[in-house]
Design a protein around this motif. Structure first.
Motif, PDB file in Angstrom:
ATOM      1  N   ARG A   1       0.837  -1.202   0.000  1.00  0.00           N
ATOM      2  CA  ARG A   1       0.000   0.000   0.000  1.00  0.00           C
ATOM      3  C   ARG A   1       0.878   1.260   0.000  1.00  0.00           C
ATOM      4  NH1 ARG A   1      -5.281   1.308   1.707  1.00  0.00           N
ATOM      5  NH2 ARG A   1      -5.501   3.390   2.629  1.00  0.00           N
ATOM      6  N   LEU A   2       1.848   1.299   0.878  1.00  0.00           N
ATOM      7  CA  LEU A   2       2.706   2.478   0.979  1.00  0.00           C
ATOM      8  C   LEU A   2       3.565   2.649  -0.271  1.00  0.00           C
ATOM      9  CD1 LEU A   2       3.827   2.137   4.707  1.00  0.00           C
ATOM     10  CD2 LEU A   2       1.983   3.551   3.775  1.00  0.00           C
ATOM     11  N   ARG A   3       4.017   1.534  -0.849  1.00  0.00           N
ATOM     12  CA  ARG A   3       4.856   1.611  -2.046  1.00  0.00           C
ATOM     13  C   ARG A   3       4.092   2.212  -3.228  1.00  0.00           C
ATOM     14  NH1 ARG A   3       5.652  -3.389  -2.798  1.00  0.00           N
ATOM     15  NH2 ARG A   3       7.288  -3.554  -1.216  1.00  0.00           N
ATOM     16  N   VAL A   4       2.834   1.845  -3.410  1.00  0.00           N
ATOM     17  CA  VAL A   4       2.042   2.413  -4.503  1.00  0.00           C
ATOM     18  C   VAL A   4       1.865   3.921  -4.304  1.00  0.00           C
ATOM     19  CG1 VAL A   4      -0.216   2.454  -5.616  1.00  0.00           C
ATOM     20  CG2 VAL A   4       0.839   0.275  -5.056  1.00  0.00           C
ATOM     21  N   ILE A   5       1.580   4.335  -3.089  1.00  0.00           N
ATOM     22  CA  ILE A   5       1.411   5.765  -2.831  1.00  0.00           C
ATOM     23  C   ILE A   5       2.693   6.521  -3.168  1.00  0.00           C
ATOM     24  CG2 ILE A   5       0.950   7.507  -1.057  1.00  0.00           C
ATOM     25  CD1 ILE A   5      -0.605   5.258   0.472  1.00  0.00           C
ATOM     26  N   VAL A   6       3.820   6.014  -2.677  1.00  0.00           N
ATOM     27  CA  VAL A   6       5.105   6.679  -2.924  1.00  0.00           C
ATOM     28  C   VAL A   6       5.434   6.674  -4.408  1.00  0.00           C
ATOM     29  CG1 VAL A   6       7.596   6.514  -2.567  1.00  0.00           C
ATOM     30  CG2 VAL A   6       6.039   6.262  -0.630  1.00  0.00           C
ATOM     31  N   ASN A   7       5.267   5.540  -5.074  1.00  0.00           N
ATOM     32  CA  ASN A   7       5.599   5.477  -6.505  1.00  0.00           C
ATOM     33  C   ASN A   7       4.755   6.454  -7.312  1.00  0.00           C
ATOM     34  OD1 ASN A   7       7.631   3.594  -6.272  1.00  0.00           O
ATOM     35  ND2 ASN A   7       6.354   1.838  -6.795  1.00  0.00           N
ATOM     36  N   ALA A   8       3.485   6.568  -6.986  1.00  0.00           N
ATOM     37  CA  ALA A   8       2.633   7.497  -7.726  1.00  0.00           C
ATOM     38  C   ALA A   8       3.079   8.937  -7.512  1.00  0.00           C
ATOM     39  CB  ALA A   8       1.177   7.325  -7.314  1.00  0.00           C
ATOM     40  N   MET A   9       3.330   9.301  -6.276  1.00  0.00           N
ATOM     41  CA  MET A   9       3.609  10.704  -5.978  1.00  0.00           C
ATOM     42  C   MET A   9       5.039  11.127  -6.301  1.00  0.00           C
ATOM     43  SD  MET A   9       1.390  11.477  -2.545  1.00  0.00           S
ATOM     44  CE  MET A   9      -0.365  11.052  -2.478  1.00  0.00           C
ATOM     45  N   THR A  10       5.962  10.154  -6.434  1.00  0.00           N
ATOM     46  CA  THR A  10       7.359  10.526  -6.685  1.00  0.00           C
ATOM     47  C   THR A  10       7.937   9.989  -7.983  1.00  0.00           C
ATOM     48  OG1 THR A  10       8.352   8.622  -5.519  1.00  0.00           O
ATOM     49  CG2 THR A  10       7.770  10.558  -4.195  1.00  0.00           C
ATOM     50  N   ARG A  11       7.227   9.086  -8.692  1.00  0.00           N
ATOM     51  CA  ARG A  11       7.818   8.474  -9.888  1.00  0.00           C
ATOM     52  C   ARG A  11       6.884   8.463 -11.097  1.00  0.00           C
ATOM     53  NH1 ARG A  11       9.536   2.673  -8.639  1.00  0.00           N
ATOM     54  NH2 ARG A  11      10.535   2.917 -10.663  1.00  0.00           N
ATOM     55  N   LEU A  12       5.638   8.804 -10.933  1.00  0.00           N
ATOM     56  CA  LEU A  12       4.637   8.663 -11.991  1.00  0.00           C
ATOM     57  C   LEU A  12       4.914   9.578 -13.188  1.00  0.00           C
ATOM     58  CD1 LEU A  12       1.854   7.520 -12.902  1.00  0.00           C
ATOM     59  CD2 LEU A  12       0.803   9.395 -11.615  1.00  0.00           C
ATOM     60  N   ARG A  13       4.809   9.016 -14.381  1.00  0.00           N
ATOM     61  CA  ARG A  13       4.771   9.792 -15.621  1.00  0.00           C
ATOM     62  C   ARG A  13       3.586   9.328 -16.479  1.00  0.00           C
ATOM     63  NH1 ARG A  13      10.416   8.601 -15.160  1.00  0.00           N
ATOM     64  NH2 ARG A  13      11.668  10.479 -14.708  1.00  0.00           N
ATOM     65  N   PHE A  14       3.524   8.034 -16.745  1.00  0.00           N
ATOM     66  CA  PHE A  14       2.495   7.476 -17.617  1.00  0.00           C
ATOM     67  C   PHE A  14       1.622   6.493 -16.838  1.00  0.00           C
ATOM     68  CE2 PHE A  14       6.119   8.308 -20.499  1.00  0.00           C
ATOM     69  CZ  PHE A  14       5.513   9.155 -21.421  1.00  0.00           C
ATOM     70  N   CYS A  15       0.334   6.474 -17.187  1.00  0.00           N
ATOM     71  CA  CYS A  15      -0.566   5.472 -16.636  1.00  0.00           C
ATOM     72  C   CYS A  15      -1.729   5.265 -17.602  1.00  0.00           C
ATOM     73  CB  CYS A  15      -1.081   5.873 -15.252  1.00  0.00           C
ATOM     74  SG  CYS A  15      -2.129   7.353 -15.217  1.00  0.00           S
ATOM     75  N   THR A  16      -2.500   4.223 -17.382  1.00  0.00           N
ATOM     76  CA  THR A  16      -3.712   4.011 -18.164  1.00  0.00           C
ATOM     77  C   THR A  16      -4.826   4.872 -17.579  1.00  0.00           C
ATOM     78  OG1 THR A  16      -4.522   2.208 -16.777  1.00  0.00           O
ATOM     79  CG2 THR A  16      -3.027   1.621 -18.589  1.00  0.00           C
ATOM     80  N   ALA A  17      -5.933   4.940 -18.284  1.00  0.00           N
ATOM     81  CA  ALA A  17      -7.085   5.693 -17.783  1.00  0.00           C
ATOM     82  C   ALA A  17      -7.598   5.106 -16.479  1.00  0.00           C
ATOM     83  CB  ALA A  17      -8.193   5.708 -18.828  1.00  0.00           C
ATOM     84  N   GLN A  18      -7.321   3.826 -16.235  1.00  0.00           N
ATOM     85  CA  GLN A  18      -7.752   3.174 -15.004  1.00  0.00           C
ATOM     86  C   GLN A  18      -6.715   3.300 -13.886  1.00  0.00           C
ATOM     87  OE1 GLN A  18      -7.774   1.493 -18.127  1.00  0.00           O
ATOM     88  NE2 GLN A  18      -9.860   2.304 -18.356  1.00  0.00           N
ATOM     89  N   GLY A  19      -5.560   3.900 -14.196  1.00  0.00           N
ATOM     90  CA  GLY A  19      -4.576   4.153 -13.156  1.00  0.00           C
ATOM     91  C   GLY A  19      -3.464   3.133 -13.036  1.00  0.00           C
ATOM     92  N   ARG A  20      -3.315   2.229 -14.006  1.00  0.00           N
ATOM     93  CA  ARG A  20      -2.169   1.317 -13.969  1.00  0.00           C
ATOM     94  C   ARG A  20      -0.926   2.065 -14.426  1.00  0.00           C
ATOM     95  NH1 ARG A  20       0.319  -1.938 -17.708  1.00  0.00           N
ATOM     96  NH2 ARG A  20      -1.357  -1.638 -19.229  1.00  0.00           N
TER      97      ARG A  20
END
Length: 265
Positions: free
Chosen positions: A170-189
């Motif tokens: 759970r914590l890893r997904v939050i951190v990855n989204a807020m600090t590493r995100l560039r691309f995702c699908t419309a559903q958030g993958r």
């Protein structure tokens, strides 16, 4: 009084110093909003940390992936980046004080209708929801399980959010989204490996900020992280990573009137 958001510094103290001269920054009345990646790859990570910590309430920080990497290495995570420049911090007499200060910085901040976050927000998160999730991470990072958390942080899985996630996942997904995100699908993958320009999105992916009807469109997101995007502005988004550490520019935005300032890296 003015509020200035500043893009990825990454240990480049000299451009930061030039920027503060350029905007005539006065810590008695002005405030800096740093979008993360204070350290690494640039030559003066230690000086940057000492300076920003010394500003006290005149500087508001959000954590970037390189800042968390520093904390991971300090906690015992095996260093993988041959071009990192963290040794100055790790060998400093005041390293413990600096690392403790860094560990108390949040993943996101809200200032009026602006949100400060290093990389981005998943499309299904409202700003209020994202604040709550960031607070979950902050409580662990500043708490007694901080070292254990940092040693479980690396990895790209899970690659999407679910309310049912628990523990380190759970914590890893939050951190990855807020600090590493560039691309995702419309559903958030998320695709956390692609680093190119927006028009080079992997198949089925979009730049996170272009997902139709993402829930955070209620605010203007001020972010960094994406040097291939560079300084970029559209309704609801201001991206400030203009590649300072790669020989580009350091960019600052005055939040009150969206005035932009740049200095060479």
């Amino acid at each position: 009084m003015a509020n200035y958001a500043i893009g990825d510094i990454q240990g480049c103290y000299a451009p930061l110093d030039r920027m503060l001269d350029r905007i005539a920054f006065d810590p008695a009345v002005d405030r800096l909003w740093i979008v993360g990646d204070l350290v690494n790859r640039g030559p003066e990570s230690l000086r940057v940390l000492r300076f920003l910590r010394g500003l006290g309430d005149a500087a508001s920080i959000v954590l970037g992936n390189h800042d968390l990497y520093l904390l991971m290495v300090a906690a015992g995570y095996k260093r993988r980046d041959s071009d990192d420049t963290l040794f100055q911090v790790l060998e400093a007499d005041d390293r413990d004080e600096l690392l403790e200060w860094l560990s108390f910085q949040p993943l996101m901040r809200v200032h009026g209708d602006h949100v400060l976050v290093h990389a981005g927000l998943l499309p299904g998160w409202t700003v209020t929801r994202a604040q709550a999730l960031a607070a979950e991470v902050g409580a662990v990072l500043a708490g007694p399980k901080s070292r254990e958390f940092l040693l479980h942080l690396a990895g790209n899985r899970p690659d999407r959010w679910s309310d049912g996630l628990k523990g380190w996942d759970r914590l890893r997904v939050i951190v990855n989204a807020m600090t590493r995100l560039r691309f995702c699908t419309a559903q958030g993958r998320m695709d956390l490996s692609a680093k190119g320009a927006p028009h080079k999105a992997p198949s089925g992916m979009l730049p996170w900020f272009r997902v139709p009807d993402r829930f955070s469109r209620t605010h203007t997101i001020v972010c960094g992280h994406w040097s291939a995007l560079g300084f970029y502005r559209e309704p609801g988004l201001i991206a400030l990573d203009s590649g300072c550490v790669w020989g580009g520019k350091l960019t600052a935005l005055r939040i009150e009137d969206d005035a932009v300032f740049q200095v060479p890296g």
